[in-house]
Scaffold this active site. Structure first.
Site, PDB file in Angstrom:
ATOM      1  CD  GLU A   1      -8.843   1.092   8.069  1.00 22.91           C
ATOM      2  OE1 GLU A   1      -8.583   0.103   8.718  1.00 22.91           O
ATOM      3  OE2 GLU A   1      -8.114   2.006   8.053  1.00 22.91           O
TER       4      GLU A   1
ATOM      5  CG  HIS B   1      -5.914  -2.191   8.991  1.00 24.56           C
ATOM      6  ND1 HIS B   1      -5.968  -0.864   9.541  1.00 24.56           N
ATOM      7  CD2 HIS B   1      -4.443  -2.608   8.822  1.00 24.56           C
ATOM      8  CE1 HIS B   1      -4.932  -0.425   9.713  1.00 24.56           C
ATOM      9  NE2 HIS B   1      -3.944  -1.133   9.328  1.00 24.56           N
TER      10      HIS B   1
ATOM     11  CG  ASN C   1      -8.803  -1.597  12.029  1.00 22.11           C
ATOM     12  OD1 ASN C   1      -7.923  -2.059  11.748  1.00 22.11           O
ATOM     13  ND2 ASN C   1      -9.143  -0.360  11.638  1.00 22.11           N
TER      14      ASN C   1
ATOM     15  CG  ASP D   1      -0.267  -0.475   2.513  1.00 23.10           C
ATOM     16  OD1 ASP D   1       0.979  -0.497   2.505  1.00 23.10           O
ATOM     17  OD2 ASP D   1      -1.251  -0.526   3.332  1.00 23.10           O
TER      18      ASP D   1
HETATM   19  C1  GLP Z   1      -0.560   0.244   8.722  1.00 25.08           C
HETATM   20  C2  GLP Z   1      -0.104  -0.750   7.282  1.00 25.08           C
HETATM   21  C3  GLP Z   1      -0.444  -2.037   7.508  1.00 25.08           C
HETATM   22  C4  GLP Z   1       0.402  -2.275   8.866  1.00 25.08           C
HETATM   23  C5  GLP Z   1      -0.546  -1.793  10.100  1.00 25.08           C
HETATM   24  C6  GLP Z   1       0.151  -2.069  11.444  1.00 25.08           C
HETATM   25  O1  GLP Z   1      -1.434   1.275   8.478  1.00 25.08           O
HETATM   26  N1  GLP Z   1      -0.958  -0.322   6.306  1.00 25.08           N
HETATM   27  O2  GLP Z   1       0.277  -2.784   6.443  1.00 25.08           O
HETATM   28  O3  GLP Z   1       0.223  -3.718   8.936  1.00 25.08           O
HETATM   29  O4  GLP Z   1      -1.080  -0.508   9.626  1.00 25.08           O
HETATM   30  O5  GLP Z   1       1.357  -1.054  11.514  1.00 25.08           O
HETATM   31  P1  GLP Z   1       2.505  -1.436  12.713  1.00 25.08           P
HETATM   32  O6  GLP Z   1       3.058  -2.643  12.169  1.00 25.08           O
HETATM   33  O7  GLP Z   1       3.180  -0.076  12.729  1.00 25.08           O
HETATM   34  O8  GLP Z   1       1.704  -1.710  13.769  1.00 25.08           O
END
Ligand code: GLP
Length: 255
Positions: free
Chosen positions: A143, A138, A136, A67
């Site tokens: 989402e 995702h 959440n 993404d």
């Molecule tokens: C982000 C990314 C995800 C990631 C998630 C968790 O928004 N788009 O790919 O897995 O949130 O992030 P983190 O690893 O910093 O907790």
């Protein structure tokens, strides 16, 4: 789903990196799906170490990131392109032209999304996809409520996600409202998936993803329908899992 609960973040990261390295050695031209966020940073550090100390060769590897924020140029230090260069690509011998990140600055975003899907197909599909998980549930920026069959597209970020990610920006107002993300259907086509989670803040989401019902309200739960998923957590993120899981994978060999 193969679930492995490690004691520490470092052990979790080492195992994930070992699994990726195994694939790179067996299939030098492999296609790796990459994630951003703080979770995979330890895995990337270990892959960098393996490149420097054990000659792990990325010269033929192709990568596709999950993404990218809409409106952040690659030079912005919170863009995912910048993150990947900084945390992995600049430190290994991968060819930059073999690293794909969705284009959040594209004039015609739907066309850019369709092209991204086509590029993945042209390269023969993703061999192993690394995922983190949002608080959440995702995956990538899919989402809760996302279609479980969705493809690469623009998504509006939940306020909870913008709040979570605001720690990387000066204020929440600077967190983009939209992102381009691979869809859940896109992710499900990867031949193998490794989903990583550490910290207590991910324990509920991981329990829902691994042991809860399959529901669009916890996008990661769809991974229960994928034949080759390894979920690796540290102790804190695995604390709400009820099953009795081994501490080691059945095999390190990726098919
Ligand atoms: C982000 C990314 C995800 C990631 C998630 C968790 O928004 N788009 O790919 O897995 O949130 O992030 P983190 O690893 O910093 O907790």
């Amino acid at each position: 789903m193969e679930v492995i609960v490690k004691e520490t973040y470092e052990e979790m990261s080492r195992l994930a990196a070992q699994m990726v390295a195994e694939l790179v050695r067996k299939k030098p031209r492999c296609v790796i799906g990459l994630a951003t966020g703080s979770t995979p940073v330890g895995t990337y550090k270990e892959l960098i170490r393996m490149h420097k100390e054990e000659d792990l060769d990325f010269s033929q590897v192709v990568t596709f990131n999950l993404d990218e924020y809409v409106g952040l140029p690659p030079t912005h230090d919170q863009s995912y392109r910048y993150f990947m260069n900084d945390n992995l690509f600049n430190h290994i011998n991968i060819r930059k032209e073999n690293t794909y990140v969705p284009d959040g600055m594209a004039r015609d975003i739907p066309a850019a999304c369709a092209l991204y899907e086509e590029r993945i197909r042209e390269h023969g599909g993703v061999d192993v996809q690394i995922l983190g998980i949002g608080g959440n549930g995702h995956i990538a920026f899919n989402e809760p409520g996302s279609s479980l069959a969705s493809r690469t597209r623009v998504k509006t970020l939940d306020e909870a996600t913008r709040k979570d990610n605001s720690r990387f920006f000066d204020s929440i107002d600077q967190v983009p409202k939209y992102a381009v993300t691979m869809g859940i259907g896109t992710i499900m086509e990867a031949r193998q998936v490794i989903i990583l989670a550490n910290k207590e803040s991910k324990a509920a989401a991981m329990a829902a993803a691994v042991e809860g019902p399959i529901t669009a309200m916890c996008p990661a739960s769809v991974l229960q329908m994928h034949p080759t998923v390894t979920a690796i957590t540290d102790k804190a993120a695995g604390a709400k899992l009820k099953g009795d899981y081994p501490a080691e994978p059945h095999t390190l060999v990726l098919k």
